[in-house]
Structures are given as structure tokens and as C-alpha cells.
Design an enzyme around this catalytic site. Sequence first.
Site, PDB file in Angstrom:
ATOM      1  CD  GLU A   1      -4.694   6.096   3.912  1.00 30.45           C
ATOM      2  OE1 GLU A   1      -4.244   5.505   2.928  1.00 30.45           O
ATOM      3  OE2 GLU A   1      -5.878   5.989   4.299  1.00 30.45           O
TER       4      GLU A   1
ATOM      5  CE  LYS B   1      -3.222  -2.917  -0.096  1.00 32.03           C
ATOM      6  NZ  LYS B   1      -3.764  -3.297  -1.407  1.00 32.03           N
TER       7      LYS B   1
ATOM      8  NE  ARG C   1     -10.883  -8.977  -5.655  1.00 29.28           N
ATOM      9  CZ  ARG C   1     -10.510  -8.172  -4.664  1.00 29.28           C
ATOM     10  NH1 ARG C   1      -9.234  -8.018  -4.395  1.00 29.28           N
ATOM     11  NH2 ARG C   1     -11.418  -7.536  -3.953  1.00 29.28           N
TER      12      ARG C   1
ATOM     13  CG  HIS D   1     -13.274  -3.940   7.052  1.00 28.56           C
ATOM     14  ND1 HIS D   1     -13.487  -2.611   6.812  1.00 28.56           N
ATOM     15  CD2 HIS D   1     -12.670  -4.015   8.270  1.00 28.56           C
ATOM     16  CE1 HIS D   1     -13.031  -1.906   7.837  1.00 28.56           C
ATOM     17  NE2 HIS D   1     -12.544  -2.720   8.736  1.00 28.56           N
TER      18      HIS D   1
END
Length: 505
Positions: free
Chosen positions: A200, A116, A292, A235
Site C-alpha cells: 500500500e 485483507k 464485531r 496500535h
Amino acid sequence: MIKKILVANRGEIAIRVMHSCREMGITSVAVYSEADRNSKHVRMADEAYYIGPSASAESYLVIDNIIEAAKKSGADAIHPGYGFLSENATFSDRCKNEGITFIGPTSEVISIMGDKISARKKMVKAGVSVVPGTKENLVSDEDALRVVKEVGLPVMIKASAGGGGKGMRLVRTEEEIIPGVRAAKSEALAGFGDDTVYVEKFVENPHHIEFQILGDSHGNAVHLFERECSVQRRHQKVVEETPSPIMTPELQAKMGEQAVMATKAVNYVGAGTVEFLVDDDLNYYFLEMNTRLQVEHPITEQVTGIDLVRAQIEVADGKEIPFKQEDLHQQGHAIEARVYAEDPYSNFMPSPGLIQNISEPLGPGIRHDGYVYSGYTIPIHYDPMISKLIVWGANRDEAIDRMKRALYSYKLSGIKTNISFLSRIMESEDFAKGGYNTNFIAKNEDFLMAEREIDSEVEDMAIAATFLAFIDKTGIGTNSNKEDANCTENEWKAFGKRRGVMRLY
Ligand code: MV4
């Protein structure tokens, strides 16, 4: 030219991929584990190869076994579906080295996006708006304090090797910084074998909006608009729709352009997804890129008319994308509801087992991507998703009404499912209004958890029908079994519920 594709997956997505193969005149090859001997994807394929015991780690995740099956079958390409090896850089690389076309991006692109921090760096360089934060790994406590102060509280500490919500920590106060970073690091190390974390700015009450992209090996890249994915639980996406209810033409043009910039920045070949967080002021921030085909890809197909699997196969085969950005339009509205074998009223505990009877919704505007059938036993070893119910409507209200009808007529007995929970989502005011964000399920918990009220007349009929079925099955209440003649209404009801008879309405 790709003539034979091995599908390195199982369940609904393996079947979905094979549908496109069949339409394209491509021979399909299934692989299966011990638990999947009787699975539908095996029956549907032109050929099938056994790849190991039921546990995924011993079958669907074993690169050598998949490559061996591909060689034996003479497949010239492998479609990885989603999950399993679909975002595994080593697997993409291995296919290439074996002379097999991997239907997906290169190992380099998978690696960049899988890390990331490197994905953030790449996107910043490409001019994409990323969540404000740092590029660097936090090593010392001093680093952590300094960097968090720069970014400004509240912040999210995230694992660079994570994604999808794994290894995240929210830090709201100064006192929480050092413990938060330490906890995130140890979680990351335990989960991914890598304790690299970054910071972040925390985006409050975000919308999760993602863009479908497609790139080819001739330098072309397009986006196929957005999907609103804010209805999530832990999630895990539950309902997705397109267009997003908060989308405007201006925002769509800007975010779409950013998604294409992201695609071009890595010379992306294949179908992918660029995820953004969007706040209430419609500021948008790149979050991560999924390399994907996504579970929720059908809603994009329903509003664009594009077969994304066909497109994936074509670009993997070196062809140009057969349409231009200006040829693409969203027509109408599509919603997907994910049907899981789980009990929403017992903490969403998985409920695998024997499906006694399944009768799936039909009719205009309904698509059902599934793999189970009456008499099939859902194995305990894999994801508990049974099917995806996808509806199309000329507008959002029509799509919601259609989804309600579809859910009310979906009969599935033998196991617990989340179908009534999905119905409640469709019935909720917040969903109807459309401005919901990622807090939707938490905010509407009381409403969503109340089981659907059953119309009393229909219930009476269901009880009567159940009673007859009960007598028929057991002989209880008849002359041949006088002892049990006084069994109670509740017993019939319980019997009926187990048989799915209560879902007649
Ligand atoms: C965030 C965030 C707020 N601010 N990052 C969760 C999944 C993973 N892909 C990223 N996630 C989030 N990252 C910042 N800087 C809030 C979430 C988040 C979330 C995101 C999308 C959908 C549902 C979510 C539920 C909780 C938190």
C-alpha cells in the site's frame, strides 16, 4: 425469537451485553474460566457455565466448550463480544450448523474481511476508495521491486492475514524494498501461518477515523457516524471521540456513504466498523473492516441514543433495523478513555493484582463500563483493561472538562493504572486543539509522561490523612511502638500512594 443468549466473553463487555439482554427480557448465560470464578459477569448472568482453565486458549477460545455450554443451557443465540472468537469464521459457521444464532456476520463475510487482500478487492469492486496499492500477493523479489515502483515510495508492506498493525513494514527507500518484503513475509508466516503480503502507498501522519455501520437481513444498511481513534499507542487505542474534530458535513456524507456501500457490498448483517485513514488534505482511504462490536462503541451510543447491542440482537433475530439513516443524528460530543491496569511510567508494563479500593466517577454525562470491584484481583491471563470511562457533553469543550473531572475523581488503589496519563492527554494543548493525528502520543511524549503536579495544600492534607491511617494500621509512631517513631514523611507518602490516598484531589 431469541429468548436466551450465551455471552461468549468476560469482563466489561460481557456485562455490557447482559445489560441489553435484561432490558429486552432475554435470559443471559455466562461462561467462565478458572480465573473468572469470582468475576462480575458470572454474578450478573442468570446462569453460568464453567468452560475450562484460566488460559484463554483452554477456555474462552475453545469452540467445543462454548457450544457445549450453549447446548446445556438451551441458549438460542451466542453473543461473542469483542476479541476471543468474535471474528472467527469457523465459530460463526459452527453456531449456524448447531442451530444457534451467532450475533454477528456470517462466516463468509468474516473470512472476506479477515483476508485483507480479498477485503481490498471487494471494496474496489464496490466503488470504495482504498489506499492505492496492489491486489496481488508478492511472491518473488522481482514482483516486489516492480510493484513497489508502480505504487511509488514510500510504501507499507502488510500481511494479508494481519490487521490492527500486526505484520506491517514501512519501506522508504529502494534499498529497503527486498529486505522489507522478506521481513514482512517471515513475520507474517510466524504470526499468522501465512506469508501472503501486499503493498500500500504509505499515508503520512494519518488520522484513524472509523464509521459504525449496521446491516440487517432485509438489505438495509445505515451508518452511525464516525469515531476519531487517532490517540493510539502501539496500535492500542487509548482515547476515542465522536464527532471527529476534523470532520466536516461534506466529508461525513461522503465517508458515511462509502461505509454503507462497503456494508451493502457484502450483505452485512450485524454491527461492524469500517476503518479509514484520512490525510491532512482530508483524502480518505478504506483500511479494513472489523466484523464485531468494538470496544469504543459506547461513544457512538452516547451521541446517537442507539443501543448498539440491542440493535445487534434484533438484526440477528431477523428483524429490520428500526430506524432510517435520515432519523439518525449526532447530538453533542462523547469521549472514551480506556483505563488500563498498567504503569505508564515503567514502559506501560501490565499491573494486574488486587484492587484494594475502587471509587468510580459519577454524575451527569458520565458512563462507566467496567467489571472490577473493591477486593477483586485482576487476573494475569487477559487484557489489562479495567474499564472504559465515557463522557458526554453538549460540545467538545464540555466533554473534555467532564472527562477531566471524571478522571480526577476516579480513585483506584492497590494496582498501577494509566489514570494520570489519561488526565495528561485531556490537559494537552494538542488534544484541546483537536487536529491531532496518529502521531499524537509520540509527539506529546514529554508532556504526557510528566506526572500530574499535585496541588501542595491538598498534598499536605493527604499526607496528614495518610499519617493517621498509617498510625492506625501499624501502630508505628505511637507509644506502643516507640522504636519506629522516627519514620519519615516519605514513608507515609509511599504508604499513602499504595493506598491511593494521594488521589484525594
Ligand atoms: C497504514 C499507515 C499508513 N499508510 N497504511 C496501523 C494499524 C493498521 N490497522 C494499519 N496501520 C497503518 N496503516 C498505510 N498505507 C499507518 C498506519 C498506522 C496507524 C493507523 C491507525 C492508527 C494508528 C497508526 C499508527 C501507526 C501506523
